[in-house]
Scaffold this active site. Structure first.
Site, PDB file in Angstrom:
ATOM      1  N   LYS A  48       5.642   6.716   5.342  1.00 10.61           N
ATOM      2  CA  LYS A  48       4.379   6.442   4.649  1.00 10.61           C
ATOM      3  C   LYS A  48       3.182   6.560   5.585  1.00 10.61           C
ATOM      4  O   LYS A  48       2.152   7.157   5.233  1.00 10.61           O
ATOM      5  CB  LYS A  48       4.441   5.028   4.048  1.00 10.61           C
ATOM      6  CG  LYS A  48       3.144   4.501   3.479  1.00 10.61           C
ATOM      7  CD  LYS A  48       3.316   3.114   2.901  1.00 10.61           C
ATOM      8  CE  LYS A  48       3.434   2.043   3.958  1.00 10.61           C
ATOM      9  NZ  LYS A  48       2.144   1.682   4.575  1.00 10.61           N
ATOM     10  N   GLU A  79      11.588  -4.332  10.866  1.00 17.12           N
ATOM     11  CA  GLU A  79      12.609  -4.940  10.024  1.00 17.12           C
ATOM     12  C   GLU A  79      13.885  -5.124  10.841  1.00 17.12           C
ATOM     13  O   GLU A  79      14.326  -4.228  11.536  1.00 17.12           O
ATOM     14  CB  GLU A  79      12.866  -4.078   8.793  1.00 17.12           C
ATOM     15  CG  GLU A  79      11.691  -4.076   7.829  1.00 17.12           C
ATOM     16  CD  GLU A  79      11.986  -3.322   6.550  1.00 17.12           C
ATOM     17  OE1 GLU A  79      13.130  -3.392   6.069  1.00 17.12           O
ATOM     18  OE2 GLU A  79      11.066  -2.658   6.022  1.00 17.12           O
ATOM     19  N   GLY A 124      13.439   6.703   8.815  1.00 23.94           N
ATOM     20  CA  GLY A 124      13.236   6.342   7.418  1.00 23.94           C
ATOM     21  C   GLY A 124      12.540   5.002   7.333  1.00 23.94           C
ATOM     22  O   GLY A 124      11.778   4.621   8.217  1.00 23.94           O
ATOM     23  N   CYS A 170       7.773   2.205   6.538  1.00 25.45           N
ATOM     24  CA  CYS A 170       6.579   2.338   7.388  1.00 25.45           C
ATOM     25  C   CYS A 170       6.358   3.744   7.916  1.00 25.45           C
ATOM     26  O   CYS A 170       5.311   4.352   7.666  1.00 25.45           O
ATOM     27  CB  CYS A 170       6.658   1.346   8.554  1.00 25.45           C
ATOM     28  SG  CYS A 170       6.442  -0.367   8.040  1.00 25.45           S
ATOM     29  N   LEU A 208      14.004   7.437  21.655  1.00 24.55           N
ATOM     30  CA  LEU A 208      14.489   8.743  22.107  1.00 24.55           C
ATOM     31  C   LEU A 208      15.909   9.009  21.617  1.00 24.55           C
ATOM     32  O   LEU A 208      16.615   9.833  22.191  1.00 24.55           O
ATOM     33  CB  LEU A 208      14.442   8.830  23.642  1.00 24.55           C
ATOM     34  CG  LEU A 208      13.058   8.853  24.288  1.00 24.55           C
ATOM     35  CD1 LEU A 208      13.185   9.019  25.799  1.00 24.55           C
ATOM     36  CD2 LEU A 208      12.178   9.957  23.709  1.00 24.55           C
ATOM     37  N   THR A 268       0.868  -1.193   0.000  1.00 29.14           N
ATOM     38  CA  THR A 268       0.000   0.000   0.000  1.00 29.14           C
ATOM     39  C   THR A 268       0.900   1.237   0.000  1.00 29.14           C
ATOM     40  O   THR A 268       0.914   2.006   0.962  1.00 29.14           O
ATOM     41  CB  THR A 268      -0.935   0.010   1.222  1.00 29.14           C
ATOM     42  OG1 THR A 268      -0.161  -0.103   2.428  1.00 29.14           O
ATOM     43  CG2 THR A 268      -1.925  -1.131   1.154  1.00 29.14           C
TER      44      THR A 268
END
Length: 472
Positions: free
Chosen positions: A279, A154, A273, A276, A266, A85
Site C-alpha cells: 500500500k 506486525e 506482502g 503496509c 536482505l 487508509t
C-alpha cells in the site's frame, strides 16, 4: 493524561493498550459494531504477541476503556487518529475515514484538542485536515494538528511501541510539541513497567525527533518504500544467483557486513506482502506523480515483487513437470510469522496461481486459517504440517513460522508421495533435509538433493508400474 484513540485495528489497539500501559487514561473507539462488542466482552479482534495481556491488564486497572467514536472525541485532550487508509484502485490512499473525523471532531469537541495523525497518510494531509476542521467547526474548539507516524511491525508491535528506535513528531506549534513529549516521556525515559520482559533489556533512549508535519508524513512512506526496495533488490540478485550458480544467502551475508548496508531486509524469497509495504509503495508513487516527480525506481520495486509468485510457480513446475492434478501442501498463510494477517499475503496469490494450474491445494497456518478462509474458501485447511503433506507431491513453504523448523522430517517424508520441499523463505536447513533424503529447492540457491531422494522417487514409480502390469 486523557487520550482518545480512534480505531481499534492493529495500529489503534496497540497504540491504545500501550499508552494505557505507560500510565495514561485511554479511551479506544471503534465504529465496527461487531468488533466493538467483542472488545467490550474481552474478545480480541486480532492476534498480536503480548497485546491481549496488555489489553486485559489495562482494562482491569481502569486505564483502558472502549466505546463509540463520539465518546472517544469527547474523552481525550489528545486524539490519535488510527483509522484505515486502504489503497484505492489507482494507488491513492483512501482518506474518507480521515475526512469523516475532520467533520465529526468539531461537532463533538470543545476546548483544546491535540489531533494526531497516527494513520499512514500522504504528505500535506495535515494541511488539509487543519482546513477542514476549521470549515466544520461549530463549537468553541481550539486545536493543533500533529503527525506521529507509526513504525509497528506486525508480530512485534507491542515491543516496537514500547521500545522504539525513534519517535517522529511533526508539529507546527510549541504547544503541540510539548504535549506530545509529555505523552511519550515514559517511553523516552524507559520508566514504565515492561509487560514483555521480567528484566527489561532495553535501556537505550529512543530519539525524539521534532519536525514539521509535511516531513513527518513523508518519513513513513519513504521508510517503508526504502525497505521494500531492499527486499526487491535482493530478489533481483536471487534471480542472478540462480542463473550463475551463486548462493544468495552468502551474497546477502557479505553485503550485510557493510555497516552502510546492514543485514536487515536482505532475505530473498517470494516477495513482500502485508498491508503496509504494498500500500505504501503504491501511495508513494502516486504522491510523487502528483508532484511531478519521477519515481520509476519504485515502479520497478513493485514490478519485481509482483513477479516473485510467477517465478516461484516456475520452480514448482520445473520439479513436477505437469502441474494439473498434483497435490500441493502449502505451509503458511499469514504474510509473516507471529500474526494472523493475510492482507496482501504472498501465500494468497500463490495458492490462487496453484489453483489456476489445476493443482489440489491443502494449507496450514498456526494462526491465520480463519482469516484465510474468508478469501480462499475453496481449499482444504489442515490441523498441522503432517496432515497437509499426506500424499503430497510437494510441500511449499510460504511463511517462515518457527514451528516449521521443528518438523519431524522422517514422519513428514513417510506421508508424502514425493519428498520434495520448495522453500519460498529459505528458512530450512539444506544439509539436514538432503541428509534425510529430501529434494530441497529454495530461492537464489542451487537445488539440493541426495541420490537416495531420487532413488526413492524412481523406485516408488517403478513399483507402481510393475504392480499395474498384467501377470504372465
Amino acid at each position: 493524561m486523557k487520550i482518545s484513540v480512534i480505531g481499534a485495528g492493529y495500529v489503534g489497539l496497540t497504540t491504545a493498550a500501550c499508552l494505557a500501559q505507560i500510565g495514561h487514561d485511554v479511551f479506544c473507539s471503534e465504529n465496527d459494531a461487531g468488533k466493538l462488542s467483542g472488545l467490550l466482552a474481552g474478545i480480541m479482534p486480532l492476534f498480536e504477541p503480548h497485546l491481549e495481556g496488555v489489553v486485559v491488564d489495562a482494562k482491569k486497572s481502569g486505564r483502558l476503556s472502549f466505546g463509540s467514536t463520539e465518546e472517544g472525541i469527547a474523552h481525550g485532550r489528545a486524539i490519535f487518529m488510527c483509522v484505515g487508509t486502504p489503497p484505492l484502485g489507482n494507488g491513492d490512499a483512501d482518506l474518507s475515514a480521515i475526512e469523516g473525523l475532520a467533520r465529526e471532531i468539531p461537532k463533538n469537541a470543545s476546548g483544546y484538542r491535540l489531533i494526531v495523525e497516527k494513520s499512514t497518510v500522504p504528505v500535506q494531509t495535515g494541511i488539509r485536515l487543519r482546513k477542514h476542521l476549521l470549515i466544520h467547526r461549530t463549537r468553541n474548539l481550539d486545536y493543533d494538528v500533529a503527525s506521529n507516524p507509526e513504525f509497528l511491525r506486525e508480530g512485534t508491535a507491542v515491543e516496537d511501541f514500547l521500545h522504539p528506535d525513534r519517535i517522529i513528531v511533526g508539529v507546527d506549534s510549541v504547544r503541540a510539541a510539548t504535549l506530545l513529549r509529555e505523552i511519550y516521556q515514559p517511553i523516552i525515559d524507559q520508566s514504565f513497567t515492561c509487560p514483555i520482559h521480567a528484566e527489561c533489556p532495553h535501556h537505550n533512549t529512543p530519539r525524539f525527533l521534532l519536525t514539521d508535519t509535511n516531513s513527518s508524513e513523508l518519513i513513513k512512506h519513504a521508510s517503508n518504500s526504502f525497505l521494500a526496495m531492499k527486499i526487491s533488490f535482493m530478489n533481483m540478485v536471487a534471480n542472478l544467483c540462480e542463473t550463475t550458480g551463486a548462493d544468495v544467502t552468502k551474497v546477502a551475508e557479505g553485503m550485510g557486513l557493510d555497516p552502510r548496508i546492514g543485514s536487515a531486509f536482505l532475505n530473498a524469497g517470494i516477495g513482500f506482502g502485508g498491508f503496509c509495504f504494498p500500500k505504501d509503495v503504491q501511495a508513494f508513487i502516486r504522491i510523487a506523480e502528483k508532484s511531478g516527480c519521477d519515481f520509476s525506481l519504485l515502479k520497478e520495486v513493485e514490478k519485481i515483487n509482483h513477479h516473485r509468485i510467477s517465478n516461484f510457480i516456475n520452480k514448482v513446475r520445473e520439479e513436477l513437470w505437469v502441474m494439473r492434478g498434483k497435490k500441493i501442501a502449502v505451509w503458511g498463510l499469514a504474510f509473516k510469522p507471529d500474526t494472523d494477517d493475510v492482507r496482501f499475503a504472498p501465500s494468497i496469490a500463490l495458492i490462487r496461481s496453484l489453483l489456476n494450474e489445476g493443482t489440489v491445494v491443502r494449507a496450514y497456518d498456526p494462526r491465520a486459517t480463519e482469516k484465510a478462509k474468508a478469501v480462499l474458501p475453496d481449499i482444504e485447511y489442515c490441523k498441522d504440517v503432517y496432515e497437509t503433506a499426506e500424499g503430497a507431491d510437494a510441500v511449499l513453504v510460504a511463511t517462515e513460522w518457527e514451528e516449521f523448523r521443528q518438523t519431524d522430517w522422517e514422519r513428514l517424508k513417510s506421508v508424502m508421495q514425493r519428498p520434495l520441499i520448495v522453500d519460498g523463505r529459505n528458512m530450512l536447513d539444506t544439509a539436514e533435509l538432503v541428509a534425510l533424503g529430501f529434494h530441497y529447492v529454495s530461492v537464489g540457491r542451487p537445488a539440493a538433493f541426495s541420490h537416495s531422494a531420487l532413488d526413492t522417487l524412481y523406485l516408488t514409480r517403478s513399483e507402481t508400474v510393475l504392480q499395474d502390469l498384467p501377470s504372465a
